[in-house]
Design a protein around this motif. Structure first.
Motif, mmCIF file in Angstrom:
data_model
loop_
_atom_site.group_PDB
_atom_site.id
_atom_site.type_symbol
_atom_site.label_atom_id
_atom_site.label_comp_id
_atom_site.label_asym_id
_atom_site.label_seq_id
_atom_site.Cartn_x
_atom_site.Cartn_y
_atom_site.Cartn_z
ATOM 1 N N GLY A 272 87.690 6.640 53.891
ATOM 2 C CA GLY A 272 87.587 7.269 55.202
ATOM 3 C C GLY A 272 87.518 8.771 55.165
ATOM 4 N N ILE A 273 86.905 9.322 54.123
ATOM 5 C CA ILE A 273 86.915 10.786 53.972
ATOM 6 C C ILE A 273 85.520 11.403 54.051
ATOM 7 C CG2 ILE A 273 89.073 10.840 52.674
ATOM 8 C CD1 ILE A 273 87.493 10.963 50.106
ATOM 9 N N ILE A 274 84.524 10.660 54.521
ATOM 10 C CA ILE A 274 83.179 11.198 54.668
ATOM 11 C C ILE A 274 82.871 11.359 56.153
ATOM 12 C CG2 ILE A 274 80.726 10.703 54.406
ATOM 13 C CD1 ILE A 274 81.281 9.461 51.747
ATOM 14 N N ASN A 275 82.544 12.587 56.562
ATOM 15 C CA ASN A 275 82.167 12.852 57.957
ATOM 16 C C ASN A 275 80.677 12.667 58.192
ATOM 17 O OD1 ASN A 275 84.797 14.100 57.536
ATOM 18 N ND2 ASN A 275 84.531 14.924 59.610
ATOM 19 N N GLY A 276 79.876 12.932 57.201
ATOM 20 C CA GLY A 276 78.431 12.769 57.290
ATOM 21 C C GLY A 276 77.863 12.632 55.892
ATOM 22 N N ILE A 277 76.740 11.937 55.778
ATOM 23 C CA ILE A 277 76.181 11.715 54.447
ATOM 24 C C ILE A 277 74.670 11.603 54.535
ATOM 25 C CG2 ILE A 277 76.389 9.187 54.556
ATOM 26 C CD1 ILE A 277 77.225 9.372 51.521
ATOM 27 N N GLN A 278 73.993 12.049 53.496
ATOM 28 C CA GLN A 278 72.536 11.970 53.421
ATOM 29 C C GLN A 278 72.145 11.732 51.971
ATOM 30 O OE1 GLN A 278 70.047 12.362 55.948
ATOM 31 N NE2 GLN A 278 68.694 11.704 54.311
ATOM 32 N N ASP A 279 71.233 10.768 51.760
ATOM 33 C CA ASP A 279 70.726 10.580 50.405
ATOM 34 C C ASP A 279 69.653 11.620 50.118
ATOM 35 O OD1 ASP A 279 68.761 9.160 52.147
ATOM 36 O OD2 ASP A 279 67.825 8.746 50.211
ATOM 37 N N PHE A 280 69.363 11.813 48.852
ATOM 38 C CA PHE A 280 68.290 12.710 48.433
ATOM 39 C C PHE A 280 67.056 11.862 48.162
ATOM 40 C CE2 PHE A 280 71.528 15.635 48.333
ATOM 41 C CZ PHE A 280 71.253 16.837 47.701
ATOM 42 N N GLY A 281 66.063 11.998 48.993
ATOM 43 C CA GLY A 281 64.797 11.319 48.744
ATOM 44 C C GLY A 281 63.738 12.357 48.481
ATOM 45 N N ALA A 282 62.565 12.143 49.080
ATOM 46 C CA ALA A 282 61.523 13.154 48.975
ATOM 47 C C ALA A 282 62.044 14.463 49.565
ATOM 48 C CB ALA A 282 60.275 12.683 49.721
ATOM 49 N N ALA A 283 61.717 15.577 48.914
ATOM 50 C CA ALA A 283 62.079 16.935 49.320
ATOM 51 C C ALA A 283 63.490 17.341 48.911
ATOM 52 C CB ALA A 283 61.872 17.164 50.815
ATOM 53 N N GLY A 284 64.262 16.440 48.289
ATOM 54 C CA GLY A 284 65.497 16.831 47.637
ATOM 55 C C GLY A 284 66.468 17.603 48.502
ATOM 56 N N ILE A 285 66.959 18.723 47.976
ATOM 57 C CA ILE A 285 67.944 19.530 48.686
ATOM 58 C C ILE A 285 67.379 20.054 49.996
ATOM 59 C CG2 ILE A 285 69.253 21.693 48.594
ATOM 60 C CD1 ILE A 285 69.710 21.185 45.631
ATOM 61 N N SER A 286 66.092 20.356 50.034
ATOM 62 C CA SER A 286 65.466 20.810 51.278
ATOM 63 C C SER A 286 65.675 19.789 52.376
ATOM 64 C CB SER A 286 63.966 21.044 51.066
ATOM 65 O OG SER A 286 63.733 22.095 50.172
ATOM 66 N N CYS A 287 65.507 18.527 52.021
ATOM 67 C CA CYS A 287 65.651 17.448 52.996
ATOM 68 C C CYS A 287 67.115 17.254 53.387
ATOM 69 C CB CYS A 287 65.087 16.152 52.428
ATOM 70 S SG CYS A 287 65.352 14.706 53.466
ATOM 71 N N ALA A 288 67.991 17.120 52.401
ATOM 72 C CA ALA A 288 69.387 16.793 52.686
ATOM 73 C C ALA A 288 70.055 17.872 53.532
ATOM 74 C CB ALA A 288 70.152 16.582 51.381
ATOM 75 N N THR A 289 69.858 19.124 53.194
ATOM 76 C CA THR A 289 70.517 20.202 53.942
ATOM 77 C C THR A 289 69.946 20.340 55.347
ATOM 78 O OG1 THR A 289 68.981 21.803 52.932
ATOM 79 C CG2 THR A 289 71.138 21.527 51.890
ATOM 80 N N SER A 290 68.627 20.347 55.471
ATOM 81 C CA SER A 290 68.031 20.574 56.789
ATOM 82 C C SER A 290 68.266 19.396 57.717
ATOM 83 C CB SER A 290 66.531 20.865 56.659
ATOM 84 O OG SER A 290 65.831 19.773 56.091
ATOM 85 N N GLU A 291 68.211 18.166 57.205
ATOM 86 C CA GLU A 291 68.422 17.010 58.077
ATOM 87 C C GLU A 291 69.886 16.883 58.487
ATOM 88 O OE1 GLU A 291 66.643 13.402 56.703
ATOM 89 O OE2 GLU A 291 64.632 14.143 57.137
ATOM 90 N N LEU A 292 70.808 17.094 57.571
ATOM 91 C CA LEU A 292 72.227 17.048 57.934
ATOM 92 C C LEU A 292 72.564 18.118 58.966
ATOM 93 C CD1 LEU A 292 74.037 16.451 54.516
ATOM 94 C CD2 LEU A 292 74.266 15.012 56.559
ATOM 95 N N ALA A 293 72.091 19.333 58.740
ATOM 96 C CA ALA A 293 72.395 20.430 59.658
ATOM 97 C C ALA A 293 71.708 20.222 61.003
ATOM 98 C CB ALA A 293 71.980 21.761 59.045
ATOM 99 N N SER A 294 70.473 19.754 60.976
ATOM 100 C CA SER A 294 69.720 19.558 62.213
ATOM 101 C C SER A 294 70.362 18.507 63.099
ATOM 102 C CB SER A 294 68.280 19.161 61.886
ATOM 103 O OG SER A 294 67.540 18.920 63.054
ATOM 104 N N ALA A 295 70.916 17.456 62.473
ATOM 105 C CA ALA A 295 71.515 16.356 63.243
ATOM 106 C C ALA A 295 72.964 16.630 63.618
ATOM 107 C CB ALA A 295 71.426 15.058 62.442
#
Length: 752
Positions: A272-295
């Motif tokens: 119970g210690i994860i507030n949000g999570i994103q896998d790394f797919g296409a676009a790597g860190i660009s994807c994970a950071t921007s999608e997590l922050a955007s949402a």
């Protein structure tokens, strides 16, 4: 070193190589307008991958919105998560939910077949994991050029080894799918992978970063130089012999690292210690950071110097674009960071705090204490370009429609029909796929109830009640070529029927839409028509689309693939003990044909096999109320234990359904074909049909059930249990001869 934001402001006229990154002139101008300056090289890298066709759906999102017209209710209740999340989540009862999704890894699998296919499996597994679910099974839909072409013989073994090797190492059963061949896939194979996972309702997790001060943790594998911009750029370029000029390297997978990542992530969820999570797919860190922050409800600050690297020579732009596998990003409250790290250490998973959630709405990334990215993450992740590309009806359609297979010569002599039957059974798209499927572990984890070559795969969800799910993954690209609207509906109907004949109730859909260049108006027309067909059919079948994938630019030079909307249907069965197998099981059982057979030979395997690749005419009509009626009959028959076996009718028609049912356990049959043309009776591909076998004592109740639902029933004959397939009054053929013809094509080609 990447230039800084201040440097970008001071050098507005510096030329940047945006075209080499796949960014159009107008897109580059739009980036400058958004930022109020030129982008830094790191920002340009981010926008280039996140605004690629693969990541932003810029040519398709205007049409994909139509899926929003569908109800978010399944026959089993409301969706718990739908389009826009990593994967759709369906309530299946007893407090359980199932999440499933299909994705493509087509172009990477041509460049490097093993790793392209393997990392396709790894990526879709992480999508499912990111929803809070334990992955429990995979499937794949594979398409290659002609079987005997040298390049097919290069690509096919590597792809199969990649799918099997990665999935087997993860301990995930591969329970179904398809393998098909056509000229149009030579140089552009399709590798569509599906994963399914199970979770309790309360364990659902979504991808968002919230809570100012919460820590951003990268965990999993270190970042390397493999796959820099790989899927995102490869999937945005016409794939021909000359371009792209510099093809990115394909991602390299490590399934053992992924297995550790799965178990580690599931324990983190449980804690119970994860507030949000994103896998790394296409676009790597660009994807994970921007999608997590955007949402989320704030911004994010990340220090790239903290990212663990396998290659210390990587530039910051390369770190941002790398698609190295087996990586996840989590948002964690500061008080929980040490517990998070403790669990990661237990599983030998590398974990590093690389940033934090900030107040405001900016994604800020630093390198060597300099700001190299300062953007509104929504403009990166969700506000990319949207193209309403022109489309027009293809010129070939009128001529194709007039070239009807129904007008082709039919040799209806006993010898002629017998020969056609062997040709159809030996067609690569019908023939035995065990060379492929024997490389997959179908039974690991102990919950596989049905797997290849059954109509659909089936997995047990709950050991106490027997609750289970069935899955099928299908596409009929021949029908879609002849009529994209109808062909997409036929693909959906086939997957729906495959699930239904096992006794499961079809409840939800995922899709993987594979088409040529969206810049070709004729290709775009087929795409739009296929979506319209799917939306209309899903409305009538009362099944929602929970999510999916679009893969465009699938063509070699100017030749697009056949339009291939791959459709996954998931069904629920209350007790897997009632499931129905596809093969005949008891000598003496009666054999019935359910549904209506029409003279529908265009686009059929018969036309292709007997008439040298003929592809013309109008595909079979879709009768969706008949599909629903058949599904209701089969669900009731399963619950009441009325039938011994059921096999859907699709490619190859009645002939293939009967013979595959017989070959499953070597039980012959004797049937009398209905009056009329034997070619139509045996090889028509009319939909909403199935062959069932059942004991005599079940016949009255089963026929009563069919009458209640308006499903036509034709008594054909019985399972004899001998070694012969007899078509009474016409001809007979030994099962050994049929098996030889059916099992030879793929086995012999790959041995050679």
């Amino acid at each position: 070193m990447a230039d800084t934001v201040s440097n970008a402001m001071d050098t507005p006229d510096l030329e940047q190589p945006y075209a080499a990154l796949g960014v159009k002139d107008e897109e580059y101008a739009r980036i400058r307008e958004i930022l109020g300056r030129r982008p830094t090289s790191a920002e340009l890298a981010m926008y280039s991958v996140m605004w690629s066709e693969h990541c932003s759906y810029k040519s398709s999102k205007v049409h994909l919105k139509r899926f929003g017209e569908l109800s978010q209710e399944t026959p089993r209740g409301p969706l718990l998560a739908g389009i826009g999340e990593n994967a759709g989540v369906v309530d299946v009862g007893n407090g359980y939910a199932v999440t499933f999704k299909a994705e493509s890894h087509n172009h990477p699998s041509y460049v490097e077949p093993y790793q392209g296919a393997a990392t396709g499996v790894g990526g879709i597994v992480r999508d499912i994991l990111a929803m809070g679910a334990r992955p429990i099974g995979v499937m794949d839909s594979l398409r290659f050029g002609p079987l005997h072409e040298d390049d097919t013989l290069r690509v096919l073994p590597g792809v199969v080894a990649g799918v099997g090797g990665y999935g087997n190492c993860l301990g995930l059963p591969n329970i179904g799918g398809e393998v098909q061949f056509h000229d149009s896939y030579l140089g552009n194979p399709l590798v569509n992978a599906l994963c399914v996972g199970v979770l309790r309702h309360e364990d659902l997790h979504l991808a968002h970063a919230s809570g100012v001060g919460n820590q951003v943790i990268l965990f999993g594998a270190a970042t390397g130089g493999d796959g820099i911009g790989g899927a995102s750029i490869l999937a945005s370029e016409t794939f021909d012999e000359t371009g792209p000029a510099k093809r990115p390297s394909v991602q390299v997978g490590d399934p053992f690292m992924e297995k550790l990542l799965i178990e580690c992530t599931l324990e983190l969820f449980s804690a119970g210690i994860i507030n949000g999570i994103q896998d790394f797919g296409a676009a790597g860190i660009s994807c994970a950071t921007s999608e997590l922050a955007s949402a989320g409800d704030g911004g994010m600050k990340v220090d790239l110097n903290l990212v663990p690297l396998r290659d210390p020579s990587l530039k910051p732009e390369e770190i941002l674009m790398s698609e190295s596998q087996e990586r996840m990003m989590a948002v964690v409250e500061p008080a929980n960071v040490e517990r998070f790290m403790e669990i990661c250490r237990k599983w030998d998973v590398l974990a590093t705090v690389v940033g934090e959630v900030t107040d405001g709405d900016r994604l800020v990334i630093t390198w060597d204490d300099q700001v190299i990215v300062d953007v509104d993450p929504k403009t990166v992740a969700h506000e990319g370009p949207v193209y309403n590309r022109p489309y027009e009806r293809p010129a070939y359609l009128d001529a194709a429609a007039a070239d009807r297979a129904e007008d082709l010569h039919r040799d209806n002599s006993a010898e002629g029909v017998r020969a056609a039957l062997l040709q159809v059974m030996a067609h690569p798209n019908v023939s035995d796929k065990s060379w492929v499927t024997d490389q997959y572990d179908r039974y690991v984890r102990g919950n596989s109830v049905l797997a290849q070559p059954e109509n659909s795969g089936m997995l047990r969800i709950d050991e106490e009640t027997g609750l289970g799910i069935a899955l099928s993954l299908d596409a009929n690209s021949r029908f879609t070529y002849l009529n994209p609207y109808v062909g997409a509906q036929q693909s959906l109907a086939e997957a729906y029927r495959n699930v239904a004949v096992t006794g499961a109730e079809p409840v939800a859909v995922t899709d993987c839409l594979n088409f040529g260049s969206p810049e070709d108006p004729e290709v775009m027309w087929t795409f739009v028509e296929a979506i319209s067909g799917l939306v209309d059919a899903c409305k009538e079948l009362a099944v929602p689309v929970t999510g999916g994938n679009v893969s465009l630019y699938n063509q070699t030079a100017s030749t697009p693939i056949l339009p291939t909307p791959t459709i996954g249907v998931m069904g629920v069965i209350d007790d897997v003990a009632t499931r129905i197998r596809s093969g005949f099981t008891h000598a003496g059982d009666g054999i019935l044909l359910l549904g209506t057979t029409r003279e529908e030979l265009s686009g059929s395997i018969w036309a292709d096999a007997v008439h040298d690749g003929h592809l013309g005419g109008v595909p079979p009509q879709v009768v969706l109320d008949a599909e629903r009626a058949l599904a209701r009959v089969m669900a009731s028959a399963a619950r009441e234990g009325l039938v011994s076996s059921a096999h859907d009718l699709s490619e190859g028609g009645l002939a293939v359904a009967l013979l595959e049912s017989a070959l499953r356990d070597g039980l012959g049959f004797a049937v009398t074909l209905p009056e009329g043309d034997p070619t139509v009776a045996l090889f028509s591909e009319s939909g909403a049909r199935a062959v069932v076998s059942l004991p005599g004592g079940s016949l009255p109740r089963f026929e009563e059930l069919c009458a209640e639902h308006g499903v036509p029933v034709t008594r054909l004959g019985e399972v004899t249990g001998g070694e012969t397939a007899e078509f009474v009054g016409r001809f007979e053929i030994g099962l050994a001869e049929v098996r030889d013809a059916w099992s030879a094509p793929i086995r012999d080609a790959l041995r050679a």
